[in-house]
Design a protein around this motif. Structure first.
Motif: not given
Lengths: 312, 506
Positions: B222-223, B298, B301, B303, B330, B332, B468, B470
């Motif tokens: 996940q990114r 977390r 969640t 952002d 999660s 990278p 804001g 992407k």
């Protein structure tokens, strides 16, 4: 110090490495395992070091959620993972040196000391709520004082070439972490001084932060005591702490950051063994030994993500 | 399925002999693509009396996106009664939210029931479109075939039709199986395999629960976590199917109700309002109810504001992630290696297969093939700084050329087909006008297009999409040329109004 964060992110992405890049079976382990005195000392030391990296990782995770722009958020996302990588490498070194308990394939994680446990508890509960000014100012101090001094001690003490090869990579990462850390320290010194001061005073009154400070200060003193027991000269730790003041205080913005000033003063007191500071903090260290373990929260699952394995 | 195969050799010889261009037959309308938009356009054009139509389709079957997206678990996140044409309702939908196979069946039914197959030229891949202003004719250049001439062209190739592997370091070095969600390999057996899924968007959350059922291990990379809301899916009761079949007005009423429920969602999803907070609260409560571990919660969640990216509607994703054979990663991705994925925490995650649920190459800054309008102007070049059109369907300087799902026509809260119907109605009206008045062409005035875009960008600036985060809604430099900033009802009103003064009629 103005940092081009986009360039920094590109550099971070271009310099990635993995545990598999290190030859864990290369000769040299006997330089540690063949010295019973060193072995016994290192076993405790490595566990602490690994946990400190891991605690640092969690602080970076909190920073990733607070970063002022997407580039910095991405940088902190990488740093979080890189600190985890460092902890994984340290665990792999422990595995190499036969320091992990349990069976070979499923070793048991060494228990963190009580002060680390309290910091882990605090980070897990409150770090995401902490203001960026506090986290952003504490992280470079933690990195430079604990991480920096500990790594230096390790490399001075251990001759195993695999350990040196691994830490060469780790130190390159850490240099970037510090670069960004000090950049943030300065960024947070921008703005009107009175506003910065009022904000800092407000934060200092935050009970959650007070608990955090109460967990962090004894950890510093406990680590100092442990290091002295291991044979590290206290001065090494103090040199590292002074470095925070020197680098962070290079620019006006850095010096204007109230949190930099608070941490610098606190460091100065830590360094001065005659300071009254040590009376209550050392008392806290002793008190925490009696902290009832049942009051600790269940170990958070992020702690269980550590591994010594190069492949999963 | 009967397929119309082009009699290319004969047609080719005939056209090559025709030295005089005017002797080449000019088709009234060429439609690019035989998906929902292409077939819907053809049906409505015919209803309006325009029958000289050729549909060029690069594949060998109708269905477009729904033909291509047949991965396990593929389904629409809009209720089927609303994700279908109002003029071709299907009383037999088996579920509230139907799967891709059933939707593809519906599209094939459209082609069959409206006798569209004779119009479709399969395996016709468009390479370029060029307009001759003197003649008022478009030349449709095709790969390895004779070109087709047409008065009008409808671009119905779909915004989500091009899928490719993402540009991840070392992707070429991975020696295991690579599958893109939009080009599923049904011959690959996942049973007992170690699988990595890259991406956690709309396709991934549907694929993962299915893979977890059969694979030995599923690692989800996940990114950015998205907002997940519950999907109120259900099996359609037999009595409802019977009722809808016998009394179509009852299905229309249900459709209307669903339409207005979705319209109300715009209040929370498109703009930042108290309802946005209410939807976020629902998302947070749903996550708390479904995910027990605090750290995993977390990690999951989001952002960013709800609606800024596509909201994921699924009940199965969170439970699947918590199955013993599934793991959310999660960290990278550093690079792909011969045996798997190396993430930044230093570990190589070795797998047999990588599923790329990484989305589509949405044309935000260009067209899928070169399009040249009046005086040889190049649409790709004009759109380099962000695609702009007039009411999403036409672009000044490119007469008689129509877009379905052109710039700023995307819905974030309601059925794409509702938007599509308004676009098709506009296109049919415009093409009908040209034909009725025997005009050479109809071209949008540049000033009308400019004024339209000034207004739409002003409205977009106030939306959650531009708040804001992407997303694929925005170009790399943050320009929003995909979404329509308003209710579907507003879009329909925009498309219902054909302002002749905004056009040059030649």
């Amino acid at each position: 110090m103005q940092l081009d964060t986009a360039k920094m992110l590109a550099k971070i992405k271009n310099t990635q490495w993995a545990l598999a890049d290190i030859d864990w079976d290369a000769p040299g382990a006997e330089l540690v395992t063949g010295d019973p005195e060193l072995y016994a000392k290192l076993k405790v030391f490595m566990a602490d070091l690994m946990w400190i990296e891991h605690v640092g990782a969690r602080a970076f995770a909190a920073m990733a959620k607070k970063a002022p722009d997407d580039t910095l958020a991405e940088i902190y996302r990488y740093f979080h993972a890189e600190e985890q990588r460092h902890a994984n490498v340290e665990m792999a070194l422990m595995k190499r040196w036969g320091m992990l308990e349990g069976d070979a394939d499923n070793p048991i994680l060494p228990e963190p000391n009580i002060n680390l446990r309290l910091v882990i508890d605090w980070l897990d509960t409150y770090s995401d709520e902490m203001p960026i000014e506090v986290l952003g100012s504490v992280i470079p101090s933690l990195e430079i004082a604990l991480d920096g001094a500990l790594c230096k001690f390790l490399l001075d003490t251990v001759q195993d070439p695999v350990c040196h090869a691994a830490f060469e990579k780790i130190n390159e990462d850490e240099a970037r972490h510090l670069g960004v850390g000090f950049h943030m320290l300065e960024v947070m010194g921008h703005g009107k001084l009175h506003q910065l001061l009022v904000k800092a005073a407000g934060n200092l009154l935050n009970p959650k932060l007070i608990i955090g400070i109460a967990a962090y200060l004894p950890l510093l003193n406990r680590m100092r005591d442990n290091l002295v027991k291991l044979g590290l000269k206290e001065e090494r730790l103090y040199e590292a702490m002074n470095k925070y003041k020197r680098i962070g205080g290079r620019t006006e913005q850095g010096r204007r950051n109230p949190w930099f000033q608070i941490i610098s003063h606190q460091s100065a007191m830590v360094v001065d063994r005659k300071s009254f500071y040590h009376v209550p903090v050392d008392a806290l260290v002793r008190l925490t030994d009696f902290y009832p373990r049942r009051l600790l929260k269940a170990t958070p699952t992020w702690v269980k993500g550590l591994t010594w394995k190069t492949a999963a | 399925m009967t397929q119309y195969l082009d009699k290319a050799p004969d047609a080719g010889r005939r056209s090559r002999k025709a030295a005089d261009p005017s002797a080449v037959k000019v088709v009234e309308v060429v439609i690019v693509g035989a998906g929902f938009a292409g077939l819907g356009s053809a049906i409505q054009l015919r209803k309006a009396g325009i029958t000289d139509i050729a549909i060029v389709e690069r594949g060998t079957e109708v269905g477009g996106t729904w033909r291509d997206n047949q991965y396990p678990g593929a389904a629409c996140d809009i209720p089927s009664n609303l994700y279908s044409f109002s003029f071709a309702q299907n009383p037999a939908w088996s579920r509230g939210y139907s799967g891709s196979r059933e939707i593809l069946g519906y599209i094939k039914g459209l082609a069959r029931d409206h006798d569209l197959l004779p119009l479709i030229r399969f395996e016709h891949n468009v390479e370029a479109l060029d307009f001759d202003g003197g003649e008022g004719v478009w030349t449709v250049t095709l790969t390895g075939r004779e070109p087709i001439k047409a008065r009008s062209v409808v671009m119905a190739q779909g915004p989500l039709s091009n899928a490719g592997f993402p540009n991840i370091r070392g992707i070429e070095s991975f020696t295991g199986k690579k599958i893109h969600s939009a080009r599923w390999d049904h011959s690959y057996d996942f049973t007992g395999k170690r699988v990595a899924v890259i991406g956690t968007g709309a396709s991934a959350v549907q694929i993962i629960p299915e893979l977890v059922k059969v694979a030995d291990k599923v690692k989800v990379f996940q990114r950015t976590p998205g907002w997940v809301l519950p999907r109120l899916d259900f099996q359609s009761p037999e009595w409802a199917k019977t009722l809808f079949a016998k009394l179509p007005v009852s299905q229309t009423a249900v459709r209307e109700a669903m339409y207005w429920i979705h319209e109300s969602m715009a209040l929370g999803m498109i703009w930042n309002t108290p309802m946005t907070r209410a939807l976020e609260m629902l998302g947070n409560r749903f996550r708390e109810a479904q995910v027990k571990d605090a750290w995993l919660r977390r990690q999951l969640t989001p952002d960013f504001k709800i609606g800024c990216k596509r909201v994921l509607m699924t009940n199965d994703y969170y439970p699947a992630l918590q199955k013993p054979n599934c793991e959310l990663i999660s960290w990278p991705i550093a690079n792909l290696s011969e045996k798997g994925i190396r993430s930044v925490e230093g570990i190589e995650h070795q797998v047999d297969c990588i599923v790329f649920a990484t989305g589509f190459e949405v044309s935000k800054n260009g067209t899928p093939f070169p399009v040249h309008g009046l005086g040889g102007r190049d649409l790709n070049a004009e759109w380099a700084g962000g695609a702009q059109a007039y009411k999403s369907v036409q672009v000044s300087g490119y007469p008689n050329l129509y877009f379905t799902f052109g710039p700023n026509s995307g819905p974030g809260h309601n059925s794409a087909l509702v938007y599509m119907e308004s676009q098709i109605a506009y296109i049919v009206r415009s093409i009908g006008k040209r034909a009725a008045a025997n005009l050479k062409y109809i071209d949008v005035r540049a000033d009308a297009q400019k004024a339209f875009n000034v207004d739409i960008q002003k409205r977009l600036a106030k939306t959650n999409w531009n708040s804001g985060c992407k997303s694929w809604y925005l170009s790399a430099d943050g320009f929003n040329s995909t979404m329509f900033p308003g209710f579907a009802t507003q879009f329909a009103r925009q498309m219902a109004n054909f302002r002749e003064r905004d056009y040059r009629m030649v």
